[in-house]
Structure formats: structure tokens, C-alpha cells
Design a protein around this motif. Structure first.
Motif, PDB file in Angstrom:
ATOM      1  N   UNK A   1       0.831  -1.194   0.000  1.00  0.00           N
ATOM      2  CA  UNK A   1       0.000   0.000   0.000  1.00  0.00           C
ATOM      3  C   UNK A   1       0.873   1.254   0.000  1.00  0.00           C
ATOM      4  N   UNK A   2       0.251   2.395  -0.260  1.00  0.00           N
ATOM      5  CA  UNK A   2       1.023   3.619  -0.459  1.00  0.00           C
ATOM      6  C   UNK A   2       1.572   4.200   0.829  1.00  0.00           C
ATOM      7  N   UNK A   3       0.957   3.869   1.966  1.00  0.00           N
ATOM      8  CA  UNK A   3       1.446   4.383   3.234  1.00  0.00           C
ATOM      9  C   UNK A   3       0.851   3.584   4.382  1.00  0.00           C
TER      10      UNK A   3
ATOM     11  N   UNK B   1      -6.605  -1.908  14.059  1.00  0.00           N
ATOM     12  CA  UNK B   1      -5.491  -1.829  13.123  1.00  0.00           C
ATOM     13  C   UNK B   1      -5.869  -2.480  11.798  1.00  0.00           C
ATOM     14  N   UNK B   2      -6.499  -3.643  11.876  1.00  0.00           N
ATOM     15  CA  UNK B   2      -6.921  -4.326  10.657  1.00  0.00           C
ATOM     16  C   UNK B   2      -7.884  -3.483   9.836  1.00  0.00           C
ATOM     17  N   UNK B   3      -8.827  -2.833  10.498  1.00  0.00           N
ATOM     18  CA  UNK B   3      -9.792  -1.982   9.794  1.00  0.00           C
ATOM     19  C   UNK B   3      -9.094  -0.801   9.134  1.00  0.00           C
ATOM     20  N   UNK B   4      -8.078  -0.256   9.798  1.00  0.00           N
ATOM     21  CA  UNK B   4      -7.335   0.871   9.229  1.00  0.00           C
ATOM     22  C   UNK B   4      -6.560   0.448   7.992  1.00  0.00           C
ATOM     23  N   UNK B   5      -5.947  -0.729   8.056  1.00  0.00           N
ATOM     24  CA  UNK B   5      -5.222  -1.242   6.891  1.00  0.00           C
ATOM     25  C   UNK B   5      -6.182  -1.519   5.733  1.00  0.00           C
ATOM     26  N   UNK B   6      -7.343  -2.084   6.034  1.00  0.00           N
ATOM     27  CA  UNK B   6      -8.330  -2.337   4.983  1.00  0.00           C
ATOM     28  C   UNK B   6      -8.781  -1.032   4.342  1.00  0.00           C
TER      29      UNK B   6
ATOM     30  N   UNK C   1      -7.061   1.731   4.077  1.00  0.00           N
ATOM     31  CA  UNK C   1      -5.979   2.240   3.231  1.00  0.00           C
ATOM     32  C   UNK C   1      -5.875   1.434   1.938  1.00  0.00           C
ATOM     33  N   UNK C   2      -6.035   0.098   2.033  1.00  0.00           N
ATOM     34  CA  UNK C   2      -6.017  -0.722   0.830  1.00  0.00           C
ATOM     35  C   UNK C   2      -7.161  -0.328  -0.096  1.00  0.00           C
ATOM     36  N   UNK C   3      -8.340  -0.098   0.480  1.00  0.00           N
ATOM     37  CA  UNK C   3      -9.502   0.325  -0.309  1.00  0.00           C
ATOM     38  C   UNK C   3      -9.195   1.620  -1.056  1.00  0.00           C
ATOM     39  N   UNK C   4      -8.623   2.586  -0.360  1.00  0.00           N
ATOM     40  CA  UNK C   4      -8.278   3.869  -0.978  1.00  0.00           C
ATOM     41  C   UNK C   4      -7.281   3.689  -2.113  1.00  0.00           C
ATOM     42  N   UNK C   5      -6.240   2.905  -1.870  1.00  0.00           N
ATOM     43  CA  UNK C   5      -5.175   2.735  -2.861  1.00  0.00           C
ATOM     44  C   UNK C   5      -5.632   1.911  -4.064  1.00  0.00           C
ATOM     45  N   UNK C   6      -6.328   0.822  -3.804  1.00  0.00           N
ATOM     46  CA  UNK C   6      -6.759  -0.037  -4.901  1.00  0.00           C
ATOM     47  C   UNK C   6      -7.793   0.682  -5.775  1.00  0.00           C
ATOM     48  N   UNK C   7      -8.655   1.476  -5.140  1.00  0.00           N
ATOM     49  CA  UNK C   7      -9.609   2.279  -5.910  1.00  0.00           C
ATOM     50  C   UNK C   7      -8.871   3.271  -6.797  1.00  0.00           C
ATOM     51  N   UNK C   8      -7.828   3.906  -6.262  1.00  0.00           N
ATOM     52  CA  UNK C   8      -7.029   4.850  -7.050  1.00  0.00           C
ATOM     53  C   UNK C   8      -6.346   4.139  -8.211  1.00  0.00           C
TER      54      UNK C   8
END
Length: 370
Positions: free
Chosen positions: A153-155, A178-183, A185-192
Motif C-alpha cells: 500500500x502507499x502508506x 489496526x486491521x480496519x485501518x489497513x483495509x 488504506x487498501x480500499x483507498x489505494x486499490x480504488x485509485x
């Protein structure tokens, strides 16, 4: 020097800093990615028949007389693996086009600016930049590929950075925060990523992706498969250095790995919500053999430990060295991994891996010429 999660940096600065150090280890030394990517090659080989079949069954674009077919590999890394992928894609497309006038092929290898492009034995073009942003002109690509890259992920999520916990990843996250936060961020990055590729791929063009994921039944706070396993080994190395007063505890508490292993359902949900791609097929590929030294022999423990340390150096040396701030401390860090792997070898043999694999087709008219 805290690059991954410095509280003095803005999110944009932190992301840019990570882009500058996240590449796999370059060169051709003993611990380089080129000489320690056999596991990734096994993934490429396991996916080869799926990739070929996906191309044969889902090619939906036509060419004009000046037809040029453009292929891009996002997160290509360095070495032979990406060349094997490019060759597989070109040959499969040639077979699919055998009754038509053969186009010219252009292949682009893309990765972060920190990537070592020099050890690609040939290249058509190297494109530096984050694949979470636009990299190519509108409707210029016909087939895109990404393997073992999108789980990076980007960050590190900001809320995770603020926890300052002696955990470098999702594991032991009993509250699920923590898991929800990582998910997220993955959602944001993969959507981008999807949004950028949707603008770059022609209507009817395809994209084949594979990333390290996890079984749908695995909770976010649990091991995350191979990713959680590797994270635990990094924690052991930090813990030993802290206990020996070689590294201050704050260095351990302020380091997190910027990756996330999603389930198939999470990937599918993001693709459908973003809306630019039709899902040609999507599956979890389990049981992929991961480790080339699964069958160790008595007397090879030290060699095994060095092998494991080199594998980890290829992936993490850049970000570990920037975080610890010294080559000497970095050497000590990976020495701890080598020593522990030589005595606890069974913990360091991941026998298989779970991959989320998908063929995505750009929505739009299927018979346009470009």
C-alpha cells in the motif's frame, strides 16, 4: 530517521518519502532481489496457464491498420520474472490474433523511482512512478498486468502510526482497529489504481492482477497468512536488538510494514464499487508452493538461515536501513533473522501461499479500433 511514519510529516510528505525507499533491493549481490525472487517466480509460473487462458477468452478490442498493441506491467521489480510475464503475454496475444494482421507490440515496465531497472536484460520502456497515479495517456493501453505488487500500500495508515506499538503489522490486533485501518488504506489505494487504469486502458482492454491475499475466513486481526508470518519474524529481530540495547525501543514501536492481504470478497467489492471494470473471472489460488528450501537437510541449518536473511533483505533492506539510520544496525537486524531461522527453521518455511487472482475488462464499447 523515521520515513514510514514520522509524525512531523504530512500524509503527502510521508507517502512521497515511502515511494523513494520502497523498491526491492537492486544490484546483483547475494541479497539482491534479482537473486532472491525465486518464490515470486514460482507464483508467476503457477499463474501462467491462468494468464494465457484469460487472454484467449477475453480479448475484446480491434486494431486499425497502424495497430500497436501496448502492454504495461505495473510493479515490475527487476530481474527475469517480469520478462517471463511479458513474454507470456505477447505470445498469448499473438496466438489470439493469428488470423489477423499482426500488430507491433510495445511493452512498458513500471515501478517506483527507487526500483533498479538496470538489471532487466532488455526493455521496451521503463516508466517510473507510483501505479496509484496516472502514468500513461488516455486510452493508450490494451493489456495490463500486475503480480505480487498491489498488496503493497502507499502508506501506513495514520491511525496505526499514532499507536506506537511493538507490532509491525496487523497481527495480535485484538480490537480489530489496526486491521480496519489497513483495509481502509487498501480500499483507498486499490480504488485509485483502478481509476487510473480505467483512464489509460482502451474500452474492452483487459487487466490481469494477482496479489497476496488471505482466506475469507481469516479475521483481520489474525495472521494474514504469509504476510503476517513474515511480519512476526521482523518483530523477533527488533525485539532481540531492543533487549540487547542495540536499538532503542522507539525504533521498534515506530516501524510498520506498508502492505495488506485482502480477501477475494474485499477485492471484488472494491472493483464493483469503483465501477470501471467488468470481472471476467476472479478466484483465490491456494496451495502455491512458496519456499525453495522446504526440504532442508541436517547440517544445512546455517546455510538456510543465510538464505532466509537474504530473502528478507531483498524485500526490506531499503526501508529498514532508512528507518534504523545506519548500515551497521541494518546488518545486525538481518543477522538476527539469519540466526533465528537457523535454529527455528520450521517457522521460516512457508509451504504455500494464497493469491487473489482476477481478470478485469474495461467497460465500454467492445469493437472500437485504436
Amino acid at each position: 530517521m523515521e520515513v514510514l511514519n514520522s509524525q512531523s510529516q504530512s500524509p503527502t510528505q510521508s507517502k512521497l518519502a515511502l515511494e523513494n525507499v520502497l523498491g526491492m533491493k537492486g544490484g546483483d549481490g547475494d541479497s539482491s532481489y534479482v537473486n532472491n525472487s525465486l518464490c515470486q517466480l514460482k507464483m508467476v509460473q503457477a499463474l501462467k496457464p491462468i494468464l494465457e487462458r484469460s487472454i484467449h477468452e477475453n480479448m475484446r478490442f480491434e486494431f486499425n491498420r497502424r495497430g500497436i498493441l501496448r502492454i504495461a506491467d505495473f510493479g515490475c521489480g527487476t530481474g527475469q520474472n517480469t520478462l517471463v510475464v511479458a513474454d507470456t503475454i505477447v505470445r498469448a496475444l499473438q496466438c489470439s490474433l493469428e488470423e489477423r494482421e499482426m500488430p507491433e507490440f510495445e511493452v512498458y515496465f513500471t515501478d517506483l523511482p527507487s526500483n533498479d531497472f538496470n538489471l532487466l536484460s532488455y526493455f521496451a520502456a521503463a516508466v517510473c512512478g507510483s501505479h496509484f497515479k496516472r502514468l500513461f495517456p488516455q486510452k493508450s493501453l490494451h493489456f495490463c498486468h500486475s503480480s505480487a505488487s498491489l498488496h503493497w500500500i502507499s502508506q501506513v495508515p495514520e491511525s496505526v502510526q499514532q499507536r506506537r506499538s511493538p507490532r509491525v503489522y496487523v497481527s495480535n490486533d485484538c480490537e480489530g482497529i489496526v486491521g480496519a485501518a489497513y483495509l481502509h488504506q487498501f480500499n483507498t489505494d486499490f480504488t485509485a489504481f483502478l481509476n487510473a487504469r480505467a483512464r489509460e486502458i482502451v474500452d474492452g482492454g483487459s487487466m490481469f492482477i494477482s496479489l497476496v491475499g488471505r482466506n475469507a475466513g481469516t479475521q483481520l486481526m489474525e495472521e494474514q497468512g504469509i504476510l503476517g508470518n513474515i511480519a512476526r519474524h521482523l518483530e523477533y529481530a527488533f525485539e532481540e536488538l531492543v533487549n540487547e540495547d542495540i536499538v532503542e525501543r522507539e525504533k521498534w514501536k515506530s516501524f510498520y510494514i506498508p502492505w495488506f492481504g485482502p480477501s477475494l470478497e474485499e477485492v471484488e467489492s472494491i472493483v464493483k464499487k469503483e465501477g470501471s471494470f467488468e470481472i471476467g473471472n476472479m478466484r483465490v489460488l491456494g496451495g502455491v508452493p512458496m519456499h525453495p528450501m522446504t526440504h532442508w537437510k541436517q547440517g544445512e541449518e546455517k546455510m538456510f538461515g543465510i538464505f532466509v536473511a537474504n530473502q528478507y533483505r531483498a524485500l526490506f533492506e531499503n526501508i529498514i536501513e532508512v528507518h534504523l539510520g545506519s548500515e551497521r544496525l541494518t546488518d545486525e537486524f538481518f543477522l538476527r533473522i539469519a540466526k533465528r531461522a537457523s535454529t527455528q527453521f520450521e517457522e521460516y518455511i512457508p509451504k504455500e501461499i494464497e493469491l487473489v487472482v482476477a481478470l478485469l475488462i474495461k467497460n465500454g464499447a467492445h469493437n472500437n479500433s485504436y
